[in-house]
Design a protein around this motif. Sequence first.
Motif, PDB file in Angstrom:
ATOM      1  N   GLU A 133      -3.790 -11.537  10.996  1.00  0.00           N
ATOM      2  CA  GLU A 133      -2.824 -10.603  11.617  1.00  0.00           C
ATOM      3  C   GLU A 133      -1.381 -11.218  11.576  1.00  0.00           C
ATOM      4  N   GLU A 134      -1.375 -12.301  11.379  1.00  0.00           N
ATOM      5  CA  GLU A 134      -0.083 -13.029  11.070  1.00  0.00           C
ATOM      6  C   GLU A 134       0.450 -12.664   9.826  1.00  0.00           C
ATOM      7  N   LYS A 135      -0.481 -12.762   9.093  1.00  0.00           N
ATOM      8  CA  LYS A 135      -0.167 -12.544   7.353  1.00  0.00           C
ATOM      9  C   LYS A 135       0.138 -10.963   7.188  1.00  0.00           C
ATOM     10  N   VAL A 136      -0.379 -10.209   7.973  1.00  0.00           N
ATOM     11  CA  VAL A 136      -0.389  -8.851   7.783  1.00  0.00           C
ATOM     12  C   VAL A 136       1.199  -8.256   8.474  1.00  0.00           C
ATOM     13  N   ALA A 137       1.515  -9.224   9.562  1.00  0.00           N
ATOM     14  CA  ALA A 137       2.807  -8.701  10.309  1.00  0.00           C
ATOM     15  C   ALA A 137       3.934  -9.492   9.231  1.00  0.00           C
ATOM     16  N   GLU A 138       3.554 -10.773   8.687  1.00  0.00           N
ATOM     17  CA  GLU A 138       4.742 -11.187   7.770  1.00  0.00           C
ATOM     18  C   GLU A 138       5.068 -10.199   6.611  1.00  0.00           C
ATOM     19  N   ALA A 139       3.709  -9.597   6.103  1.00  0.00           N
ATOM     20  CA  ALA A 139       3.773  -8.763   4.882  1.00  0.00           C
ATOM     21  C   ALA A 139       4.715  -7.404   5.462  1.00  0.00           C
ATOM     22  N   LEU A 140       4.460  -7.200   6.704  1.00  0.00           N
ATOM     23  CA  LEU A 140       5.203  -5.655   7.010  1.00  0.00           C
ATOM     24  C   LEU A 140       6.648  -6.110   7.382  1.00  0.00           C
ATOM     25  N   GLN A 141       6.978  -7.413   7.546  1.00  0.00           N
ATOM     26  CA  GLN A 141       8.358  -7.753   7.874  1.00  0.00           C
ATOM     27  C   GLN A 141       9.017  -8.230   6.568  1.00  0.00           C
ATOM     28  N   SER A 142       8.389  -8.212   5.493  1.00  0.00           N
ATOM     29  CA  SER A 142       8.973  -8.967   4.384  1.00  0.00           C
ATOM     30  C   SER A 142      10.147  -8.058   3.574  1.00  0.00           C
ATOM     31  N   GLY A 143      10.238  -6.781   4.098  1.00  0.00           N
ATOM     32  CA  GLY A 143      10.921  -5.981   3.611  1.00  0.00           C
ATOM     33  C   GLY A 143      10.719  -5.673   1.935  1.00  0.00           C
ATOM     34  N   LEU A 144       9.600  -5.859   1.578  1.00  0.00           N
ATOM     35  CA  LEU A 144       9.210  -5.422   0.338  1.00  0.00           C
ATOM     36  C   LEU A 144       9.620  -4.077  -0.069  1.00  0.00           C
ATOM     37  N   SER A 145      10.694  -3.795  -1.223  1.00  0.00           N
ATOM     38  CA  SER A 145      10.902  -2.606  -1.409  1.00  0.00           C
ATOM     39  C   SER A 145      10.352  -2.070  -2.650  1.00  0.00           C
ATOM     40  N   SER A 146       9.676  -2.765  -3.459  1.00  0.00           N
ATOM     41  CA  SER A 146       9.177  -2.580  -4.762  1.00  0.00           C
ATOM     42  C   SER A 146       7.825  -3.254  -4.920  1.00  0.00           C
ATOM     43  N   ILE A 147       6.825  -2.645  -5.525  1.00  0.00           N
ATOM     44  CA  ILE A 147       5.632  -3.209  -5.706  1.00  0.00           C
ATOM     45  C   ILE A 147       5.279  -2.956  -7.202  1.00  0.00           C
ATOM     46  N   THR A 148       4.630  -3.981  -7.896  1.00  0.00           N
ATOM     47  CA  THR A 148       4.094  -3.942  -9.185  1.00  0.00           C
ATOM     48  C   THR A 148       2.765  -3.211  -9.394  1.00  0.00           C
ATOM     49  N   ILE A 149       2.690  -2.048 -10.186  1.00  0.00           N
ATOM     50  CA  ILE A 149       1.536  -1.270 -10.514  1.00  0.00           C
ATOM     51  C   ILE A 149       1.291  -1.927 -11.987  1.00  0.00           C
ATOM     52  N   ASP A 150      -0.043  -2.337 -12.149  1.00  0.00           N
ATOM     53  CA  ASP A 150      -0.584  -2.685 -13.332  1.00  0.00           C
ATOM     54  C   ASP A 150      -2.054  -2.448 -13.729  1.00  0.00           C
ATOM     55  N   TYR A 151      -2.320  -1.505 -14.469  1.00  0.00           N
ATOM     56  CA  TYR A 151      -3.692  -1.107 -14.689  1.00  0.00           C
ATOM     57  C   TYR A 151      -3.903  -1.073 -16.214  1.00  0.00           C
ATOM     58  N   LYS A 152      -5.187  -1.026 -16.497  1.00  0.00           N
ATOM     59  CA  LYS A 152      -5.488  -0.749 -18.015  1.00  0.00           C
ATOM     60  C   LYS A 152      -6.441   0.428 -17.623  1.00  0.00           C
ATOM     61  N   VAL A 153      -6.200   1.539 -18.497  1.00  0.00           N
ATOM     62  CA  VAL A 153      -7.035   2.492 -18.546  1.00  0.00           C
ATOM     63  C   VAL A 153      -7.960   2.479 -19.920  1.00  0.00           C
ATOM     64  N   LEU A 154      -9.268   2.403 -19.720  1.00  0.00           N
ATOM     65  CA  LEU A 154     -10.137   2.316 -20.658  1.00  0.00           C
ATOM     66  C   LEU A 154     -10.879   3.561 -20.974  1.00  0.00           C
ATOM     67  N   ILE A 155     -10.823   4.063 -22.357  1.00  0.00           N
ATOM     68  CA  ILE A 155     -11.470   5.267 -22.650  1.00  0.00           C
ATOM     69  C   ILE A 155     -12.654   5.057 -23.714  1.00  0.00           C
ATOM     70  N   GLY A 156     -13.740   5.755 -23.513  1.00  0.00           N
ATOM     71  CA  GLY A 156     -14.881   5.448 -24.619  1.00  0.00           C
ATOM     72  C   GLY A 156     -15.638   6.591 -24.573  1.00  0.00           C
ATOM     73  N   GLN A 157     -16.294   6.979 -25.859  1.00  0.00           N
ATOM     74  CA  GLN A 157     -17.106   8.084 -25.921  1.00  0.00           C
ATOM     75  C   GLN A 157     -18.414   7.396 -25.900  1.00  0.00           C
ATOM     76  N   ARG A 158     -19.442   8.267 -25.316  1.00  0.00           N
ATOM     77  CA  ARG A 158     -20.746   7.957 -25.101  1.00  0.00           C
ATOM     78  C   ARG A 158     -21.572   7.549 -26.547  1.00  0.00           C
ATOM     79  N   ALA A 159     -22.136   6.372 -26.648  1.00  0.00           N
ATOM     80  CA  ALA A 159     -22.518   6.136 -27.896  1.00  0.00           C
ATOM     81  C   ALA A 159     -23.894   6.744 -28.284  1.00  0.00           C
ATOM     82  N   GLU A 160     -24.064   7.358 -29.140  1.00  0.00           N
ATOM     83  CA  GLU A 160     -25.277   8.087 -29.815  1.00  0.00           C
ATOM     84  C   GLU A 160     -26.579   7.311 -29.795  1.00  0.00           C
TER      85      GLU A 160
END
Length: 288
Positions: free
Chosen positions: A261-288
């Motif tokens: 809970e301490e870490k959760v409280a620390e995160a809440l109080q951090s004042g973080l105002s921006s977060i990094t979103i970082d994904y890969k989208v993988l697209i592939g077709q069914r191999a026949e």
Amino acid sequence: MAVLKKMIAAELLEANEGLFRCPICIADMTLRDKAQFVCQAGHSFDLAKQGYVNLAPQAHATKYDKELFTARSHVMASGFFDSVVDFIAKAIQERLGDKNKLTILDAGCGEGTHLMNVLGALGGERVGVGIDLAKEGIVAAAKAYPGTIWTVADLANCPFRDAGFDVILNILSPANYAEFTRLLRSGGWIVKVVPEKQYLQELREIFYAGKEAKEETDPVGRFSEQVSDVHVEHITYPFELDRGLLASLIRMTPLTWGADEEKVAEALQSGLSSITIDYKVLIGQRAE
Ligand SMILES: C[S@@+](CC[C@H](N)C(=O)[O-])C[C@H]1O[C@@H](n2cnc3c(N)ncnc32)[C@H](O)[C@@H]1O
Ligand SMILES: [Zn+2]
């Protein structure tokens, strides 16, 4: 309201019962009295009043609870994932846009917002089916989004006949490529989203301070072995947060499971105002 939701779901299931098969004995299923899915061998599954059906043969304990899915809905409603949804819809449109009717499965759909947003961005006649093993996710999806088929089910034992789907979405959830290949029509596509190294890095810093145990997985390599015509899109951007959103973000991610809970409280109080979103989208077709 609940009666109406159940009726809408019953009509949808009846119209699409040909997609389904029994998760216990793989026999075909039909909807009886708009209330029960029944297979030819007599296994039956009740339609819940919220408008979903539970086709998981056993109940599964899961850490994905109601609070987590409420937090996910809150974060998704803020536009957190919109760029990814837009990209996915465009990719499907480019590959299958000339088909009048598309049937799309979201395997591991959680509380259903991504599937709904993809269907909304595509328009036209689209049948959407969302499955998740966490009942609370499916309940939330069915309550929020009637008009789409929501099913509690294991993506490793999908309660669907072969070759019924044009697209399978698999977003931040485990994959089962044997099942996905079985379920896709010839020429169908898998769209998988995986987190990349910088995903939510500001939260990782607070919770793990660089000491996070790194799993050696290679989702892109695994994906590429299963499908053909692979495209990999890296999508990364900063996303602005206010305090309410930060609280939901902390609650929505498995990253914080087991954190004290301490870490959760620390995160809440951090004042973080921006977060990094970082994904890969993988697209592939069914191999026949
Ligand atoms: C990180 S959540 C992602 C949920 C949703 N796709 C999203 O992006 O908001 C992972 C999801 O995978 C689901 N899941 C894990 N194993 C599963 C399985 N074997 N069958 C179906 N769903 C599963 C979990 O219940 C959970 O909802
Ligand atoms: Zn059966």
